[in-house]
Design an enzyme around this catalytic site. Structure first.
Site, short mmCIF file in Angstrom:
data_model
loop_
_atom_site.label_atom_id
_atom_site.label_comp_id
_atom_site.label_asym_id
_atom_site.label_seq_id
_atom_site.Cartn_x
_atom_site.Cartn_y
_atom_site.Cartn_z
N HIS A 115 0.82 -1.21 0.00
CA HIS A 115 0.00 0.00 0.00
C HIS A 115 0.85 1.26 0.00
O HIS A 115 0.34 2.34 0.32
CB HIS A 115 -0.95 0.00 1.21
CG HIS A 115 -2.04 -1.02 1.09
ND1 HIS A 115 -2.74 -1.47 2.19
CD2 HIS A 115 -2.53 -1.70 0.03
CE1 HIS A 115 -3.62 -2.36 1.78
NE2 HIS A 115 -3.51 -2.52 0.48
N THR A 182 -4.19 -7.65 11.31
CA THR A 182 -5.02 -7.00 10.30
C THR A 182 -6.48 -7.42 10.48
O THR A 182 -6.79 -8.54 10.84
CB THR A 182 -4.51 -7.32 8.86
OG1 THR A 182 -5.33 -6.64 7.91
CG2 THR A 182 -4.52 -8.80 8.58
N SER A 183 -7.35 -6.47 10.20
CA SER A 183 -8.79 -6.69 10.46
C SER A 183 -9.46 -7.49 9.36
O SER A 183 -10.59 -7.93 9.50
CB SER A 183 -9.50 -5.33 10.59
OG SER A 183 -9.38 -4.62 9.35
N ASN A 207 -3.55 -12.21 15.90
CA ASN A 207 -4.23 -10.92 16.00
C ASN A 207 -4.68 -10.67 17.43
O ASN A 207 -4.73 -11.60 18.23
CB ASN A 207 -5.44 -10.91 15.05
CG ASN A 207 -5.80 -9.50 14.59
OD1 ASN A 207 -4.96 -8.75 14.12
ND2 ASN A 207 -7.06 -9.14 14.79
C1 BV8 Z 1 -8.34 -2.15 -5.18
C2 BV8 Z 1 -2.86 3.26 2.38
C3 BV8 Z 1 -8.94 -2.55 -7.37
C4 BV8 Z 1 -3.55 4.47 2.86
C5 BV8 Z 1 -4.62 1.63 2.38
C6 BV8 Z 1 -14.15 -6.08 -2.43
C7 BV8 Z 1 -15.17 -5.88 -1.53
C8 BV8 Z 1 -15.38 -4.64 -0.94
C9 BV8 Z 1 -14.54 -3.56 -1.26
C10 BV8 Z 1 -13.54 -3.76 -2.16
C11 BV8 Z 1 -13.34 -5.01 -2.75
N1 BV8 Z 1 -12.28 -4.90 -3.59
C12 BV8 Z 1 -11.82 -3.63 -3.57
C13 BV8 Z 1 -12.56 -2.92 -2.70
C14 BV8 Z 1 -12.41 -1.49 -2.41
C15 BV8 Z 1 -11.33 -1.24 -1.38
C16 BV8 Z 1 -11.68 -1.85 -0.06
O1 BV8 Z 1 -11.20 -2.92 0.29
N2 BV8 Z 1 -12.49 -1.12 0.70
C17 BV8 Z 1 -12.83 -1.54 2.04
C18 BV8 Z 1 -12.85 -0.33 2.97
C19 BV8 Z 1 -14.18 -2.23 2.01
N3 BV8 Z 1 -10.04 -1.70 -1.81
C20 BV8 Z 1 -9.28 -0.90 -2.61
O2 BV8 Z 1 -9.68 0.15 -3.04
C21 BV8 Z 1 -7.90 -1.41 -2.96
N4 BV8 Z 1 -7.73 -1.30 -4.37
O3 BV8 Z 1 -8.99 -3.08 -4.83
O4 BV8 Z 1 -8.16 -1.80 -6.47
C22 BV8 Z 1 -8.54 -2.16 -8.68
C23 BV8 Z 1 -8.73 -3.07 -9.68
C24 BV8 Z 1 -8.36 -2.73 -10.93
C25 BV8 Z 1 -7.80 -1.49 -11.17
C26 BV8 Z 1 -7.61 -0.58 -10.15
C27 BV8 Z 1 -7.99 -0.91 -8.89
C28 BV8 Z 1 -6.80 -0.55 -2.35
C29 BV8 Z 1 -6.82 -0.66 -0.86
C30 BV8 Z 1 -5.62 0.11 -0.29
C31 BV8 Z 1 -6.09 1.32 0.46
N5 BV8 Z 1 -4.97 1.93 1.16
N6 BV8 Z 1 -3.54 2.15 2.96
C32 BV8 Z 1 -3.02 4.87 4.19
O5 BV8 Z 1 -2.46 4.04 4.95
O6 BV8 Z 1 -3.19 6.07 4.46
S1 BV8 Z 1 -5.52 0.52 3.27
C33 BV8 Z 1 -5.29 0.90 4.90
O7 BV8 Z 1 -6.34 0.29 5.58
C34 BV8 Z 1 -4.05 0.31 5.50
O8 BV8 Z 1 -2.94 0.29 4.66
C35 BV8 Z 1 -4.47 -1.06 5.89
O9 BV8 Z 1 -4.21 -1.95 4.85
C36 BV8 Z 1 -5.93 -0.92 5.99
C37 BV8 Z 1 -6.28 -1.01 7.41
O10 BV8 Z 1 -6.37 -2.36 7.65
P1 BV8 Z 1 -5.57 -3.00 8.86
O11 BV8 Z 1 -4.12 -2.88 8.59
O12 BV8 Z 1 -6.14 -4.33 9.06
O13 BV8 Z 1 -5.88 -2.04 10.08
P2 BV8 Z 1 -7.22 -2.00 10.95
O14 BV8 Z 1 -7.14 -0.81 11.82
O15 BV8 Z 1 -8.40 -2.19 10.05
O16 BV8 Z 1 -7.13 -3.33 11.85
C38 BV8 Z 1 -6.10 -3.43 12.80
C39 BV8 Z 1 -6.14 -4.86 13.31
O17 BV8 Z 1 -5.07 -5.03 14.25
C40 BV8 Z 1 -7.43 -5.19 14.04
O18 BV8 Z 1 -7.89 -6.47 13.66
C41 BV8 Z 1 -7.01 -5.20 15.52
O19 BV8 Z 1 -7.72 -6.17 16.26
C42 BV8 Z 1 -5.57 -5.61 15.43
N7 BV8 Z 1 -4.74 -5.11 16.53
C43 BV8 Z 1 -4.85 -3.93 17.18
N8 BV8 Z 1 -3.88 -3.86 18.13
C44 BV8 Z 1 -3.15 -5.00 18.05
C45 BV8 Z 1 -3.69 -5.79 17.04
N9 BV8 Z 1 -3.19 -7.00 16.72
C46 BV8 Z 1 -2.13 -7.43 17.43
N10 BV8 Z 1 -1.56 -6.72 18.42
C47 BV8 Z 1 -2.04 -5.51 18.76
N11 BV8 Z 1 -1.47 -4.81 19.76
#
Ligand code: BV8
Length: 237
Positions: A115, A182-183, A207
């Site tokens: 990303h 990751t979530s 996780n």
């Molecule tokens: C794409 C950079 C296609 C920005 C990021 C299918 C279904 C639905 C939607 C989609 C789909 N396919 C595509 C989509 C759209 C979209 C998407 O997924 N939307 C979501 C919101 C539904 N995806 C995209 O747009 C992707 N592109 O698919 O392109 C395409 C095809 C052809 C041509 C062109 C394009 C691009 C996605 C990338 C977006 N950019 N990051 C930035 O960082 O500013 S994503 C961003 O969010 C992060 O990088 C990270 O990846 C993500 C957050 O997720 P996590 O890392 O999991 O973080 P989160 O807070 O959610 O969870 C934290 C976890 O840690 C939790 O589970 C928690 O319990 C745990 N935790 C907390 N503390 C601890 C811990 N674990 C252990 N120890 C601890 N102490």
């Protein structure tokens, strides 16, 4: 079964104990913002000052945070592992990079920031990526092209993640897939476990609590990454 080829996916949870906030709070906001306002190409076109400020704030935080025991456990594994390890991080921080710089990996290791990378910028005219540790001005001129501007080297929602071919190839040939902190909310990263499972790999989730994709994994171990990750890898070696 002894494992040879690992793919490890990390998300914001592995950096949480270093003080880097995760994304999804209960209010559904993303670091206090709506995704549509700070992490899409449309947001950047609409309000570049707001988007640049969002990433400048996060970039400025980086020197104040440090790799934690989970990053370090991964670096020690990579230094000792005799097979292949592809570490794919969704995180845009440089904590993995710093951990592996301090503990150099073996020849079979590689790291992919799928990303993007907060410490890099990309030229809007040429697509060329350059190191950029400081702030980006709203209308930062590009050193690569007179008409170009610099934007954060970040994959926004709606943009294609980086090096997907290499990631898919590694998933198709791995025998162990480990997802850490990751979530399972963001695609295509959330689907990697299924690709690995189709290749016959054992799949493990480490996780804080079960993720959205929990049912897709063979096994889950839950707790803070700084406890669960070192424990899992000490069993592996
Ligand atoms: C794409 C950079 C296609 C920005 C990021 C299918 C279904 C639905 C939607 C989609 C789909 N396919 C595509 C989509 C759209 C979209 C998407 O997924 N939307 C979501 C919101 C539904 N995806 C995209 O747009 C992707 N592109 O698919 O392109 C395409 C095809 C052809 C041509 C062109 C394009 C691009 C996605 C990338 C977006 N950019 N990051 C930035 O960082 O500013 S994503 C961003 O969010 C992060 O990088 C990270 O990846 C993500 C957050 O997720 P996590 O890392 O999991 O973080 P989160 O807070 O959610 O969870 C934290 C976890 O840690 C939790 O589970 C928690 O319990 C745990 N935790 C907390 N503390 C601890 C811990 N674990 C252990 N120890 C601890 N102490």
């Amino acid at each position: 079964m002894t494992h040879r080829n690992l793919v490890i996916l990390t998300g914001a949870g592995i950096s949480a104990e270093s003080g880097v906030p995760t994304f999804r709070a209960d209010d559904g906001l993303w670091l206090g913002h709506r995704i549509e306002d700070v992490a899409t190409p449309e947001a950047f076109a609409r309000d570049p000052a707001r988007v640049q400020a969002f990433y400048n704030d996060r970039r400025r935080q980086l020197p104040t945070v440090h790799p934690n025991a989970a990053h370090q456990a991964l670096a020690e594994l990579a230094a000792r592992w005799h097979g292949k390890i592809l570490l794919v991080t969704q995180n845009v921080d440089d904590l993995h990079d710093r951990a592996h710089a301090a503990t150099p990996p073996g020849p079979g290791f590689d790291l992919i920031h799928m990303h993007g990378d907060l410490l890099k910028a990309v030229c809007t005219a040429t697509g060329r990526v350059c190191d950029w540790p400081g702030d980006l001005a709203t209308d930062e001129a590009s050193p690569h092209h007179p008409a170009g501007r610099l934007r954060p080297h970040i994959v926004w929602f709606g943009e294609m993640p980086l090096q997907m071919d290499r990631i898919e190839a590694a998933l198709a040939h791995c025998d162990l897939f480990i997802s850490i902190g990751t979530s399972g909310a963001v695609w295509p990263a959330a689907g990697f476990v299924e690709t690995a499972a189709r290749a016959g790999a054992r799949t493990v989730e480490l996780n804080l609590e079960p993720s959205l994709g929990r049912s897709r994994f063979d096994e889950g171990r839950y707790g803070p990454a700084t406890e669960v990750v070192p424990g899992f890898f000490s069993d592996l070696i």
